[in-house]
Structure formats: C-alpha cells, structure tokens
Motif scaffolding. Structure first.
Motif, PDB file in Angstrom:
ATOM      1  N   HIS A 101      10.842  24.234  62.784  1.00 47.67           N
ATOM      2  CA  HIS A 101      11.658  25.090  61.910  1.00 47.67           C
ATOM      3  C   HIS A 101      11.716  24.555  60.466  1.00 47.67           C
ATOM      4  CE1 HIS A 101      15.121  27.799  61.190  1.00 47.67           C
ATOM      5  NE2 HIS A 101      15.645  26.790  60.516  1.00 47.67           N
ATOM      6  N   HIS A 157      10.822  26.165  56.756  1.00 46.07           N
ATOM      7  CA  HIS A 157      11.619  26.241  55.524  1.00 46.07           C
ATOM      8  C   HIS A 157      10.803  25.756  54.320  1.00 46.07           C
ATOM      9  CE1 HIS A 157      15.504  27.813  56.529  1.00 46.07           C
ATOM     10  NE2 HIS A 157      15.721  26.934  57.491  1.00 46.07           N
ATOM     11  N   SER A 186      20.200  22.562  54.836  1.00 46.28           N
ATOM     12  CA  SER A 186      20.556  23.708  55.684  1.00 46.28           C
ATOM     13  C   SER A 186      21.851  23.409  56.415  1.00 46.28           C
ATOM     14  CB  SER A 186      19.426  23.986  56.671  1.00 46.28           C
ATOM     15  OG  SER A 186      19.364  22.957  57.626  1.00 46.28           O
ATOM     16  N   GLY A 187      22.141  24.234  57.424  1.00 47.32           N
ATOM     17  CA  GLY A 187      23.365  24.036  58.185  1.00 47.32           C
ATOM     18  C   GLY A 187      23.284  22.812  59.085  1.00 47.32           C
ATOM     19  N   GLY A 188      22.063  22.423  59.452  1.00 47.72           N
ATOM     20  CA  GLY A 188      21.917  21.293  60.362  1.00 47.72           C
ATOM     21  C   GLY A 188      21.246  20.082  59.738  1.00 47.72           C
ATOM     22  N   GLY A 207      25.109  22.121  54.365  1.00 43.89           N
ATOM     23  CA  GLY A 207      25.552  23.463  54.769  1.00 43.89           C
ATOM     24  C   GLY A 207      26.767  23.389  55.696  1.00 43.89           C
ATOM     25  N   ASP A 258      30.473  24.901  55.276  1.00 46.63           N
ATOM     26  CA  ASP A 258      31.122  25.689  56.324  1.00 46.63           C
ATOM     27  C   ASP A 258      32.487  25.109  56.700  1.00 46.63           C
ATOM     28  OD1 ASP A 258      28.912  27.354  56.351  1.00 46.63           O
ATOM     29  OD2 ASP A 258      27.943  26.342  58.023  1.00 46.63           O
ATOM     30  N   GLY A 279      29.259  28.911  53.357  1.00 48.21           N
ATOM     31  CA  GLY A 279      28.475  28.728  52.136  1.00 48.21           C
ATOM     32  C   GLY A 279      28.618  29.872  51.149  1.00 48.21           C
ATOM     33  N   GLY A 317      18.810  27.025  54.188  1.00 49.43           N
ATOM     34  CA  GLY A 317      19.781  28.073  53.879  1.00 49.43           C
ATOM     35  C   GLY A 317      20.629  27.827  52.644  1.00 49.43           C
ATOM     36  N   VAL A 318      20.929  26.558  52.336  1.00 49.51           N
ATOM     37  CA  VAL A 318      21.804  26.269  51.199  1.00 49.51           C
ATOM     38  C   VAL A 318      21.109  26.562  49.855  1.00 49.51           C
ATOM     39  CG1 VAL A 318      23.279  24.475  50.159  1.00 49.51           C
ATOM     40  CG2 VAL A 318      23.042  24.593  52.628  1.00 49.51           C
ATOM     41  N   ALA A 358      20.251  29.259  49.032  1.00 50.83           N
ATOM     42  CA  ALA A 358      20.769  30.565  48.591  1.00 50.83           C
ATOM     43  C   ALA A 358      21.874  30.359  47.543  1.00 50.83           C
ATOM     44  CB  ALA A 358      21.318  31.337  49.781  1.00 50.83           C
ATOM     45  N   ASN A 359      22.357  29.130  47.419  1.00 55.03           N
ATOM     46  CA  ASN A 359      23.468  28.852  46.502  1.00 55.03           C
ATOM     47  C   ASN A 359      23.018  28.872  45.037  1.00 55.03           C
ATOM     48  OD1 ASN A 359      25.189  26.820  44.867  1.00 55.03           O
ATOM     49  ND2 ASN A 359      26.449  27.375  46.619  1.00 55.03           N
ATOM     50  N   THR A 384      17.512  31.740  53.968  1.00 55.96           N
ATOM     51  CA  THR A 384      18.085  31.493  55.286  1.00 55.96           C
ATOM     52  C   THR A 384      17.038  31.820  56.358  1.00 55.96           C
ATOM     53  OG1 THR A 384      19.135  33.633  55.045  1.00 55.96           O
ATOM     54  CG2 THR A 384      20.529  31.736  54.684  1.00 55.96           C
ATOM     55  N   ASP A 385      17.400  31.543  57.606  1.00 55.44           N
ATOM     56  CA  ASP A 385      16.420  31.627  58.689  1.00 55.44           C
ATOM     57  C   ASP A 385      15.755  33.000  58.793  1.00 55.44           C
ATOM     58  OD1 ASP A 385      17.101  29.062  59.136  1.00 55.44           O
ATOM     59  OD2 ASP A 385      18.307  29.463  60.928  1.00 55.44           O
TER      60      ASP A 385
HETATM   61  O1  KG4 Z   1      18.701  27.397  57.084  1.00 55.52           O
HETATM   62  P1  KG4 Z   1      19.878  28.116  57.603  1.00 55.52           P
HETATM   63  O2  KG4 Z   1      19.883  29.633  57.564  1.00 55.52           O
HETATM   64  O3  KG4 Z   1      20.161  27.718  59.090  1.00 55.52           O
HETATM   65  C1  KG4 Z   1      19.924  26.415  59.525  1.00 55.52           C
HETATM   66  O4  KG4 Z   1      18.736  26.116  59.815  1.00 55.52           O
HETATM   67  O5  KG4 Z   1      20.922  25.659  59.526  1.00 55.52           O
HETATM   68  O6  KG4 Z   1      21.144  27.567  56.819  1.00 55.52           O
HETATM   69  C2  KG4 Z   1      22.445  28.024  57.091  1.00 55.52           C
HETATM   70  C3  KG4 Z   1      23.420  27.275  56.195  1.00 55.52           C
HETATM   71  C4  KG4 Z   1      24.892  27.527  56.554  1.00 55.52           C
HETATM   72  O7  KG4 Z   1      25.554  26.295  56.619  1.00 55.52           O
HETATM   73  C5  KG4 Z   1      25.387  28.358  55.375  1.00 55.52           C
HETATM   74  O8  KG4 Z   1      26.759  28.182  55.082  1.00 55.52           O
HETATM   75  C6  KG4 Z   1      24.525  27.850  54.252  1.00 55.52           C
HETATM   76  O9  KG4 Z   1      23.251  27.690  54.831  1.00 55.52           O
HETATM   77  N1  KG4 Z   1      24.483  28.793  53.141  1.00 55.52           N
HETATM   78  C7  KG4 Z   1      24.979  28.527  51.919  1.00 55.52           C
HETATM   79  C8  KG4 Z   1      24.833  29.699  51.160  1.00 55.52           C
HETATM   80  N2  KG4 Z   1      24.229  30.655  51.950  1.00 55.52           N
HETATM   81  C9  KG4 Z   1      24.031  30.076  53.160  1.00 55.52           C
HETATM   82  N3  KG4 Z   1      25.529  27.406  51.420  1.00 55.52           N
HETATM   83  C10 KG4 Z   1      25.934  27.426  50.159  1.00 55.52           C
HETATM   84  N4  KG4 Z   1      25.849  28.515  49.357  1.00 55.52           N
HETATM   85  C11 KG4 Z   1      25.297  29.672  49.815  1.00 55.52           C
HETATM   86  N5  KG4 Z   1      25.216  30.731  49.020  1.00 55.52           N
END
Ligand code: KG4
Ligand code: ZN
Length: 385
Positions: free
Chosen positions: A155, A159, A183-185, A210, A214, A227, A320-321, A323-324, A353-354
């Motif tokens: 995965h 990314h 990311s979230g993890g 991430g 959260d 996020g 995913g982060v 996207a910030n 994001t995923d």
């Molecule tokens: O990559 P991802 O979609 O899933 C994983 O592989 O973890 O990342 C998800 C993470 C979540 O923690 C979410 O809160 C964060 O990305 N995220 C953000 C934003 N959009 C998604 N964090 C900060 N700012 C954002 N705009």
C-alpha cells in the motif's frame, strides 16, 4: 495491458481498471474505470475505524465496485454463464470467511462474461488485517475463476507512485529520492535509490501524523476522520486572524539529530488545553490551527534535515495527510525557497487518500511478481517497504 486493482486496507473499498502501454516507469496509463466507496459515514458513528466493521463493509461493496469499474470502462458484459457446482464449492471454500462476498461474487460470475483483464493487483499490506484479507481473498477468487495472475502490492508503494503519477504517466524521478509518507497509520522517511529500492531512515516513535489529527479532532469534539475537520477549522482561524494559544503547543523532537518524529506529546498538550473545559467555536479553531502549525513545522524541519543529509534530488510526499492544504503549501514553499533544484511530487488531491489507481501503478511496477499460484498469497497487516 489492462490491470484490475483492489484496495481494502482501511476504510475505502476501491477497485480500478487501468490500461498500461509500455514498460514501467515509462509507460502511459489510462484509467478506464474507478470504483471507490468510502466507509467514512459508517465509521463516523463509532468515532473511528473498527476492523470487523471495515471487513463487513468491504465484503458488501467489492462486487458493486468491480461492476462500477467495469461499467465505466465499457467492459461490463452481461451474459448468462454456467458456474459448475464444483467451481461454486471451491469459491465457497476460498471465501468461507466472507460468505456475503462469496454469494455476491458467484451471482456476478453467473451473469457476466469474463472481462479482458491481464493481471490483478491487490494490496496485501500494511493495514488492518481483517480488511486486507477480504481484498486478498477477492483477488484469489477472481484469479481462480478467470485464470488471471495476481500481483501483491504494498500500500505504501502505492502512495509513493500515486504522488508521482501525473494523470497518464509518471513524472520525472531523479535519484536518490526521498519519500515522506504521512497517513493514518504511517509517518516515515524513506530513501529511494531507485524504484523499488527502499531504505527507511526515520519514522514516528508513537502516533502517525494522520492518527494525531484524528485524535486531536476527537478531543475537540469533531467527527472522524479528524484531518479534514482540523484543516477546515484551522483555515477559519487563519482567515479571522485569531490570536495564538499561549503558551504555544510543543514541537516534539524538533531538534533531535535524526529523522524520527513523535506526535504523542502534541496530542497530550491538546488534551490538557481542552480537558474539562467548555470551549467556544473560536477557541476550538485556534487549537486546530495551532495543532496543524505544530505538526507542519515538525514535518518541515525533519524533511529539511533529511534532504540535506541525503542530497535527495526528488521529494515525494505521499499518504492521506497530503490532502492537507497547510502542509502542501509549506512543502511547496520549502522546495521553492530552500531546495530549488529538488523536484517535489505531491499527489493530485483525489489521489491523496486511499484509492485503487495507485495499486494498479504499483502492480505494474511489480509485474514480474504476477503469479497464478495464489495459495500462498497472504495479507500482512505490518508489511513494510
Ligand atoms: O492514506 P489514508 O487515506 O489512509 C491510510 O493509509 O491511513 O490516510 C488517512 C488519514 C486520516 O488520518 C485522515 O485524518 C488524514 O489522512 N487526512 C488528513 C486530511 N485528509 C485526510 N489529515 C490532515 N488534513 C487533511 N485535509
Ligand atoms: Zn493509505
């Protein structure tokens, strides 16, 4: 060639069809179909992702997402097809832990023609093991029934490639490249000497960035995923020029001579500020902005150190982060002002994001690993690059 890709590592059920012409990394790509269903609304009720719930939702959504991707690609062809009792039994055994999926998939096989797919790419880690298994077993069942080889995909590599992807081809890569995965993890600094040649040089010692977003959001009473919520409030605080928190939030490990980060101290500081207090909307926005500023500063500082130390020619931000907006802008400024010779790759927002498009790209990179023998294919929640 046409790659069918599958992603179920967390809370998005995604299936894509991507056509690749030429060899990796110089191929041209065309996204033929993209089925993506976010489980966010379901997980929001629980305030986070429960693996068992994610697994159940993937099992329900995979066949509809496959049909959607095929339909978009003009490859969904209805036809009554007989599935022998023996084949049905074999599929039932393969999917015995996902009976809903088995039922939906067998129905699908009975009413559709075999699509002209050359390979199946599936995320086999890292992520939530029960969620990953649904995708892996789905890939194995498709492989068995349609006689298509399967490529296991990491995965995180997805990314990385998703960030380098420029709509129909991969952007320029000059090595060594530095990838910062947020990311979230995961929160990792990865040095790349080449495609698929990874060396992890730093990571978080506790929470992923991430995850910290959260958790901070939850403390502020904001819904999952935090996020985007923090980001929205932070933008408000900036637009209104709201005064900063005093004393300011900590920047853990900012000056340690390594490429590691830590976010639990920052999270605890947020908890201390809001615990047992009635906070106003403006105060909430201030905490969100100051949290975002602190997290951004830590990432920028450590990335600067890593760029200097590695002499990287390319910086890839993935996960995913990305996207910030604040983090994106800070990295764009850093590269323009401090490292003008470094090429920065940020993912298209839709691919931050995923998604399954990134899994197809990684599958193409790993084409040599395509195999018809899927018996040993396993999900691995803690797979590393
Ligand atoms: O990559 P991802 O979609 O899933 C994983 O592989 O973890 O990342 C998800 C993470 C979540 O923690 C979410 O809160 C964060 O990305 N995220 C953000 C934003 N959009 C998604 N964090 C900060 N700012 C954002 N705009
Ligand atoms: Zn991810």
């Amino acid at each position: 060639m046409i790659i069918l890709s599958i992603e179920t590592s967390c809370d998005e059920t995604a299936v894509a069809l991507v056509e690749a012409k030429g060899d990796f990394p110089n191929a041209t790509y065309r996204v033929l179909g993209n089925g993506l269903l976010s489980q966010i609304d379901i997980h929001r009720e629980f305030g986070g992702v429960f693996p068992a719930v994610a697994k159940r939702e993937h099992a329900k959504a995979l066949v509809p997402m496959l049909a959607k991707a095929l339909l978009e690609a003009g490859m969904l062809s209805e036809k009554e097809t007989s599935v022998s009792e023996e084949a049905e039994k074999e599929l039932g055994v393969l999917l015995e832990r996902e009976p809903t999926l088995a039922e939906l998939l067998i129905e699908f096989f009975k009413h559709h023609e075999r699509p002209a797919i050359d390979a199946i790419a599936v995320t086999n880690g890292p992520g939530l093991a029960p969620a990953l298994w649904v995708g892996v077993n789905f890939a194995r069942a498709l492989s068995l029934h349609f006689h298509i080889p399967v490529i296991p995909v990491n995965h995180m590599e997805g990314h990385i490639l998703s960030s380098v992807f420029e709509g129909n081809h991969l952007g320029a890569m000059h090595f060594p490249a530095l990838a910062l995965l947020i990311s979230g993890g995961h929160t990792e600094f990865v040095l790349m000497k080449d495609f698929a040649a990874y060396e992890k040089i730093g990571s978080t010692l506790d929470d992923a960035v991430g995850e910290a977003f959260d958790k901070a959001a939850r403390m502020l009473g904001l819904p999952y995923p935090g996020g985007p919520e923090i980001s929205r409030l932070a933008a408000h605080a900036r637009a209104e020029n709201l005064p900063p928190l005093l004393p300011s939030l900590p920047r853990p490990m900012l000056h340690t001579p390594d490429f590691n980060v830590s976010f639990s101290g920052l999270k605890t500081a947020v908890r201390t500020r809001v615990l047992d207090k009635v906070i106003t909307d403006d105060e909430r926005a201030i905490v969100a902005r100051d949290f975002e500023d602190a997290a951004t500063e830590v990432l920028i500082k450590k990335a600067t150190r890593a760029l200097m130390h590695t002499n990287a020619q390319t910086l890839i931000l993935g996960g995913g982060v990305t996207a910030n907006s604040n983090i994106r802008a800070a990295f764009e400024t850093l590269i323009t002002q401090e490292f003008p010779d470094v090429t920065l790759h940020l993912p298209d927002r839709a691919l931050s994001t995923d998604n399954a498009i990134m899994i197809a790209l990684s599958g193409h990179a790993r084409l040599a690993q395509a195999s018809m023998n899927t018996e040993t294919l396993a999900a691995n929640g803690s797979l590393s690059l």
